[in-house]
Design a protein around this motif. Structure first.
Motif, short mmCIF file in Angstrom:
data_model
loop_
_atom_site.label_atom_id
_atom_site.label_comp_id
_atom_site.label_asym_id
_atom_site.label_seq_id
_atom_site.Cartn_x
_atom_site.Cartn_y
_atom_site.Cartn_z
N THR A 38 10.91 86.93 -23.76
CA THR A 38 11.93 87.83 -23.70
C THR A 38 12.96 87.80 -24.76
O THR A 38 13.93 88.55 -24.76
CB THR A 38 12.46 88.14 -22.24
N GLY A 39 12.87 86.59 -25.52
CA GLY A 39 13.79 86.34 -26.47
C GLY A 39 15.17 86.04 -25.97
O GLY A 39 16.35 86.05 -26.60
N ARG A 40 15.28 85.43 -24.68
CA ARG A 40 16.49 85.01 -24.18
C ARG A 40 16.54 83.47 -24.15
O ARG A 40 15.77 82.81 -24.10
CB ARG A 40 16.66 85.57 -22.52
N THR A 41 17.92 82.81 -24.18
CA THR A 41 18.24 81.56 -24.06
C THR A 41 18.06 81.28 -22.60
O THR A 41 18.26 82.16 -21.80
CB THR A 41 19.68 81.23 -24.64
N LEU A 98 18.26 70.23 -22.25
CA LEU A 98 17.42 70.26 -23.37
C LEU A 98 17.41 68.88 -24.38
O LEU A 98 16.30 68.63 -24.84
CB LEU A 98 18.03 71.45 -24.30
N GLU A 99 18.57 68.49 -24.25
CA GLU A 99 18.53 67.19 -25.22
C GLU A 99 17.69 66.07 -24.66
O GLU A 99 17.25 65.40 -25.21
CB GLU A 99 20.06 66.66 -25.47
N ARG A 120 16.97 74.77 -32.21
CA ARG A 120 16.85 76.12 -32.34
C ARG A 120 17.31 76.78 -30.92
O ARG A 120 18.21 77.50 -30.94
CB ARG A 120 15.40 76.76 -32.54
N ILE A 121 17.02 76.08 -29.82
CA ILE A 121 17.24 76.62 -28.45
C ILE A 121 18.76 76.36 -28.39
O ILE A 121 19.51 77.20 -27.93
CB ILE A 121 16.51 75.73 -27.43
N LEU A 122 19.23 75.17 -28.76
CA LEU A 122 20.69 74.45 -28.55
C LEU A 122 21.47 75.44 -29.49
O LEU A 122 22.55 75.95 -28.89
CB LEU A 122 20.97 73.31 -29.12
N GLU A 123 20.88 75.82 -30.78
CA GLU A 123 21.81 76.94 -31.30
C GLU A 123 22.17 78.25 -30.74
O GLU A 123 23.02 78.85 -30.79
CB GLU A 123 21.27 76.98 -32.81
N GLY A 124 20.98 78.75 -30.29
CA GLY A 124 20.98 80.10 -29.51
C GLY A 124 22.00 79.92 -28.40
O GLY A 124 22.55 81.00 -28.08
N TYR A 125 21.70 79.04 -27.78
CA TYR A 125 22.60 78.67 -26.43
C TYR A 125 24.09 78.65 -26.93
O TYR A 125 24.99 79.26 -26.11
CB TYR A 125 22.03 77.49 -25.73
N ARG A 126 24.43 77.74 -27.69
CA ARG A 126 25.77 77.77 -28.21
C ARG A 126 26.43 79.04 -28.73
O ARG A 126 27.65 79.27 -28.47
CB ARG A 126 25.73 76.83 -29.32
#
Length: 204
Positions: free
Chosen positions: A138-141, A171-172, A184-190
């Motif tokens: 879905t392209g969501r974090t 995640l980490e 990439r996930i962390l960047e989107g989440y931030r």
């Protein structure tokens, strides 16, 4: 396993039985596993080496606990998620929640039920795999889905010195995610957190 059945042949048989049990088509399995139809066909044919992401994808699609594919290849049995402590959502094409049927709420509910049922870490990780797969589709974090599903408020996602962010910690600390994907996930989440914080500062 019969004397003539190879480990890969047994995996294919067990995959087929599980697919039938969940009421899925092979196309459904491929989509949920993040594989192409041809890629899944190669797996079922027992051709080539299966990479870890492929194994994890199959486990997610068939609602098996993480590590089940390796257990089968070593002569053991796969562990369905329901056997790990919590029954999965009803079988069928919408078992993971389609993009049009509130996937964020369904996925977040699954994780919350898993935690509440006191399942072991391996089972919870498998549920989180379903959660991440829903986000990928879905392209969501993860933060997006927690807020949309009503399981976290924007304030819950804010980092403070006194309370580390549990999503970031998860995640980490996930050894199954490659560093590039994790970043990439962390960047989107931030970015999501910043957007939420800015919207809260704006007057109505």
């Amino acid at each position: 396993m019969s004397e003539r059945e190879t480990p890969r042949g047994r995996l294919t048989r067990l995959m087929t039985e599980r697919r039938d049990e969940l009421g899925l088509y092979w196309n459904d399995v491929a989509e949920r596993a993040g594989l192409t139809k041809e890629g899944l066909r190669t797996v079922r044919a027992g051709v080539g080496t299966m990479r870890p992401p492929t194994k994890r994808g199959i486990e997610t699609a068939l609602q098996w606990v993480r590590g089940s594919v390796d257990r089968v290849l070593d002569g053991g049995d796969p562990v369905p998620l329901e056997s790990a402590g919590t029954a999965p959502s009803p079988a069928g094409p919408s078992a993971l929640g389609s993009a049009a049927a509130a996937p964020a709420s369904a996925a977040a509910g699954t994780v919350r039920e898993a935690a509440g049922a006191g399942v072991d870490a391996e089972a919870l990780r498998a549920y989180l795999d379903i959660f991440r797969e829903t986000g990928r589709r879905t392209g969501r974090t993860l933060g997006d889905m927690l807020v949309a599903g009503g399981y976290a408020s924007p304030q819950d996602l804010a980092l403070t010195l006194r309370r580390p962010d549990p999503v970031v910690e998860e995640l980490e600390g996930d050894p199954g995610l490659p560093d590039e994907v994790k970043q990439r996930i962390l960047e989107g989440y931030r970015a999501l957190r910043r957007e939420i914080a800015e919207s809260l500062r704006r007057p109505d």
